[in-house]
Design a protein around this motif. Structure first.
Motif, PDB file in Angstrom:
ATOM      1  N   PHE A   1      10.120 -11.873 -35.812  1.00  0.00           N
ATOM      2  CA  PHE A   1       9.270 -10.928 -35.100  1.00  0.00           C
ATOM      3  C   PHE A   1       8.243 -10.317 -36.052  1.00  0.00           C
ATOM      4  O   PHE A   1       8.519 -10.095 -37.230  1.00  0.00           O
ATOM      5  N   THR A   2       7.067 -10.021 -35.510  1.00  0.00           N
ATOM      6  CA  THR A   2       6.065  -9.301 -36.293  1.00  0.00           C
ATOM      7  C   THR A   2       6.431  -7.820 -36.348  1.00  0.00           C
ATOM      8  O   THR A   2       7.238  -7.324 -35.561  1.00  0.00           O
ATOM      9  N   ILE A   3       5.802  -7.103 -37.282  1.00  0.00           N
ATOM     10  CA  ILE A   3       6.089  -5.680 -37.442  1.00  0.00           C
ATOM     11  C   ILE A   3       5.745  -4.913 -36.176  1.00  0.00           C
ATOM     12  O   ILE A   3       6.464  -3.978 -35.777  1.00  0.00           O
ATOM     13  N   ALA A   4       4.661  -5.292 -35.519  1.00  0.00           N
ATOM     14  CA  ALA A   4       4.260  -4.594 -34.294  1.00  0.00           C
ATOM     15  C   ALA A   4       5.326  -4.733 -33.213  1.00  0.00           C
ATOM     16  O   ALA A   4       5.679  -3.755 -32.537  1.00  0.00           O
ATOM     17  N   VAL A   5       5.864  -5.935 -33.054  1.00  0.00           N
ATOM     18  CA  VAL A   5       6.912  -6.158 -32.049  1.00  0.00           C
ATOM     19  C   VAL A   5       8.166  -5.382 -32.412  1.00  0.00           C
ATOM     20  O   VAL A   5       8.820  -4.766 -31.544  1.00  0.00           O
ATOM     21  N   ILE A   6       8.532  -5.392 -33.692  1.00  0.00           N
ATOM     22  CA  ILE A   6       9.727  -4.660 -34.131  1.00  0.00           C
ATOM     23  C   ILE A   6       9.576  -3.169 -33.864  1.00  0.00           C
ATOM     24  O   ILE A   6      10.505  -2.503 -33.382  1.00  0.00           O
ATOM     25  N   ALA A   7       8.388  -2.616 -34.161  1.00  0.00           N
ATOM     26  CA  ALA A   7       8.158  -1.193 -33.930  1.00  0.00           C
ATOM     27  C   ALA A   7       8.274  -0.846 -32.446  1.00  0.00           C
ATOM     28  O   ALA A   7       8.897   0.161 -32.085  1.00  0.00           O
ATOM     29  N   VAL A   8       7.696  -1.676 -31.587  1.00  0.00           N
ATOM     30  CA  VAL A   8       7.767  -1.413 -30.148  1.00  0.00           C
ATOM     31  C   VAL A   8       9.210  -1.517 -29.653  1.00  0.00           C
ATOM     32  O   VAL A   8       9.684  -0.677 -28.860  1.00  0.00           O
ATOM     33  N   ILE A   9       9.944  -2.523 -30.115  1.00  0.00           N
ATOM     34  CA  ILE A   9      11.334  -2.697 -29.680  1.00  0.00           C
ATOM     35  C   ILE A   9      12.167  -1.479 -30.034  1.00  0.00           C
ATOM     36  O   ILE A   9      12.906  -0.931 -29.195  1.00  0.00           O
ATOM     37  N   TRP A  10      12.042  -1.016 -31.275  1.00  0.00           N
ATOM     38  CA  TRP A  10      12.881   0.095 -31.702  1.00  0.00           C
ATOM     39  C   TRP A  10      12.418   1.425 -31.135  1.00  0.00           C
ATOM     40  O   TRP A  10      13.231   2.339 -30.960  1.00  0.00           O
ATOM     41  N   ARG A  11      11.147   1.573 -30.823  1.00  0.00           N
ATOM     42  CA  ARG A  11      10.712   2.787 -30.124  1.00  0.00           C
ATOM     43  C   ARG A  11      11.337   2.852 -28.730  1.00  0.00           C
ATOM     44  O   ARG A  11      11.727   3.928 -28.258  1.00  0.00           O
TER      45      ARG A  11
ATOM     46  N   LEU B   1      14.206   1.257 -27.829  1.00  0.00           N
ATOM     47  CA  LEU B   1      15.652   1.393 -27.972  1.00  0.00           C
ATOM     48  C   LEU B   1      16.056   2.825 -28.320  1.00  0.00           C
ATOM     49  O   LEU B   1      17.098   3.318 -27.856  1.00  0.00           O
ATOM     50  N   LEU B   2      15.240   3.500 -29.162  1.00  0.00           N
ATOM     51  CA  LEU B   2      15.585   4.837 -29.642  1.00  0.00           C
ATOM     52  C   LEU B   2      14.970   5.942 -28.809  1.00  0.00           C
ATOM     53  O   LEU B   2      15.048   7.116 -29.182  1.00  0.00           O
ATOM     54  N   ASP B   3      14.380   5.600 -27.695  1.00  0.00           N
ATOM     55  CA  ASP B   3      13.848   6.618 -26.797  1.00  0.00           C
ATOM     56  C   ASP B   3      14.995   7.480 -26.250  1.00  0.00           C
ATOM     57  O   ASP B   3      16.127   6.995 -26.115  1.00  0.00           O
ATOM     58  N   PRO B   4      14.742   8.769 -25.968  1.00  0.00           N
ATOM     59  CA  PRO B   4      15.821   9.613 -25.419  1.00  0.00           C
ATOM     60  C   PRO B   4      16.499   9.024 -24.191  1.00  0.00           C
ATOM     61  O   PRO B   4      17.685   9.278 -23.955  1.00  0.00           O
ATOM     62  N   SER B   5      15.776   8.242 -23.411  1.00  0.00           N
ATOM     63  CA  SER B   5      16.376   7.584 -22.250  1.00  0.00           C
ATOM     64  C   SER B   5      16.535   6.083 -22.477  1.00  0.00           C
ATOM     65  O   SER B   5      16.590   5.310 -21.513  1.00  0.00           O
ATOM     66  N   GLY B   6      16.611   5.681 -23.743  1.00  0.00           N
ATOM     67  CA  GLY B   6      16.681   4.262 -24.070  1.00  0.00           C
ATOM     68  C   GLY B   6      18.099   3.725 -24.129  1.00  0.00           C
ATOM     69  O   GLY B   6      19.084   4.412 -23.812  1.00  0.00           O
ATOM     70  N   VAL B   7      18.188   2.474 -24.567  1.00  0.00           N
ATOM     71  CA  VAL B   7      19.466   1.763 -24.582  1.00  0.00           C
ATOM     72  C   VAL B   7      20.440   2.378 -25.580  1.00  0.00           C
ATOM     73  O   VAL B   7      21.649   2.480 -25.310  1.00  0.00           O
ATOM     74  N   ALA B   8      19.944   2.801 -26.746  1.00  0.00           N
ATOM     75  CA  ALA B   8      20.840   3.341 -27.774  1.00  0.00           C
ATOM     76  C   ALA B   8      21.589   4.562 -27.266  1.00  0.00           C
ATOM     77  O   ALA B   8      22.826   4.670 -27.423  1.00  0.00           O
ATOM     78  N   ASN B   9      20.874   5.496 -26.654  1.00  0.00           N
ATOM     79  CA  ASN B   9      21.532   6.690 -26.126  1.00  0.00           C
ATOM     80  C   ASN B   9      22.477   6.350 -24.978  1.00  0.00           C
ATOM     81  O   ASN B   9      23.545   6.955 -24.836  1.00  0.00           O
ATOM     82  N   TYR B  10      22.098   5.387 -24.155  1.00  0.00           N
ATOM     83  CA  TYR B  10      22.956   4.992 -23.035  1.00  0.00           C
ATOM     84  C   TYR B  10      24.290   4.437 -23.540  1.00  0.00           C
ATOM     85  O   TYR B  10      25.360   4.802 -23.020  1.00  0.00           O
ATOM     86  N   VAL B  11      24.227   3.583 -24.550  1.00  0.00           N
ATOM     87  CA  VAL B  11      25.458   3.006 -25.091  1.00  0.00           C
ATOM     88  C   VAL B  11      26.324   4.086 -25.724  1.00  0.00           C
ATOM     89  O   VAL B  11      27.556   4.132 -25.527  1.00  0.00           O
TER      90      VAL B  11
END
Length: 317
Positions: free
Chosen positions: A142-152, A154-164
């Motif tokens: 993945f490019t850095i831009a894609v990685i940044a978007v993915i983790w933003r 995932l780490l959103d307050p309503s994202g997957v990380a908080n849900y798990v």
């Protein structure tokens, strides 16, 4: 008795060779020596225009004031360096960069070595190894831009990380991982670890596959346990690869800009401010190009020190 005049043709045959004839081989030898430089001339010109000239310009700007945006630049001596080195934001950027580099490098090494040993283990079948190699190397593709978007996301307050985490009962409410000064630095560090460990894994896997099997057989004959084989056979054989990768990771991680800028922009409250983002903001947000040049020179010196150790280690190999 008179003697007949000598034949002029005979005199010409006895005349030693002239200097131009003797210098012909010398000129051809010099020309042969200059041929490689002729092939390299386009690269030399590009390096000079795109690297050497900008570096010299930045160094000259760092000793002046009112550069680029004004015509009347004046010599400022070491004033820009003094102001940058005493800036609290610069000191915070150094601290954050040190934490970011250290944690990333150690995690890259441990994860890369662990996954490399697993993929090199005879306990796994070829199909399983191939599947795991594809999965583990994906972050590197993945490019850095894609990685940044993915983790933003995932780490959103309503994202997957908080849900798990909420599903597992580890947290009661969503955490703003990138908006909290206490968690933002560790969040971007985790994203950098995830995106960078495959390079360590691939390099260490190649090193593991290059270790002669006779060494392990000799250790088995001596009654060595798996742990002693790892300590006394695997690690010494991987030492050159580990050192090279560690120094390269230090250089690359210290220059990390895009991931930090796209995920947090150095915030919140400078909690993820790095040397790269600090220098960028000085130049293109505050238009303090002289101070930005001084900061860039400091970063250049630190990078050159790391590069020196890398080149030295490569020569020792």
């Amino acid at each position: 008795m008179t003697t007949a005049p000598a034949d002029p043709m005979i005199k010409q045959d006895r005349v030693p060779p002239s200097e131009p004839v003797a210098s012909g081989p010398k000129r051809s030898s010099v020309a042969r020596r200059l041929i490689p430089f002729g092939y390299l001339s386009p690269t030399i010109v590009l390096i000079t225009l795109l690297m050497i000239v900008p570096i010299v310009m930045v160094i000259s700007y760092s000793f002046r004031d009112n550069v680029i945006v004004q015509d009347n630049s004046v010599f400022a001596g070491l004033a820009n360096y003094t102001e940058v080195l005493t800036d609290p934001d610069f000191l915070a950027a150094i601290k954050n960069t040190g934490i970011f580099i250290t944690v990333s490098m150690v995690a890259h090494l441990l994860l890369g070595l662990g996954f490399a040993m697993m993929l090199n283990s005879p306990l796994l079948g070829n199909v399983t190894k191939s599947l795991f190699r594809v999965v583990y190397v994906l972050p590197w593709l993945f490019t850095i831009a894609v990685i940044a978007v993915i983790w933003r996301l995932l780490l959103d307050p309503s994202g997957v990380a908080n849900y798990v985490l909420q599903t597992l009962g580890l947290i009661n409410e969503g955490v703003n991982w990138l908006g909290d000064p206490g968690t933002a630095l560790w969040s971007v560090t985790f994203a950098n670890i995830w995106s960078g460990y495959p390079f360590f894994m691939i390099s260490l896997l190649a090193g593991l596959q290059g270790i002669p099997g006779e060494l392990y057989e000799a250790a088995s004959v001596d009654g060595a346990s798996p742990w002693r084989k790892f300590v006394h056979v695997t690690l010494p054989q991987l030492r050159p690869v580990i050192i090279s990768m560690a120094v390269l990771d230090l250089i690359w991680t210290s220059q990390q800009f895009a991931l930090i800028w796209m995920m947090t922009g150095g915030g919140p409250l400078n909690s993820t401010e790095m040397l790269s983002t600090f220098t960028y903001k000085l130049a293109f947000s505050e238009y303090e190009f002289a101070m930005a040049s001084a900061s860039a020179v400091v970063v250049l010196l630190l990078t050159m020190i790391l590069a020196f150790f890398y080149v030295r280690q490569q020569r020792e190999r």
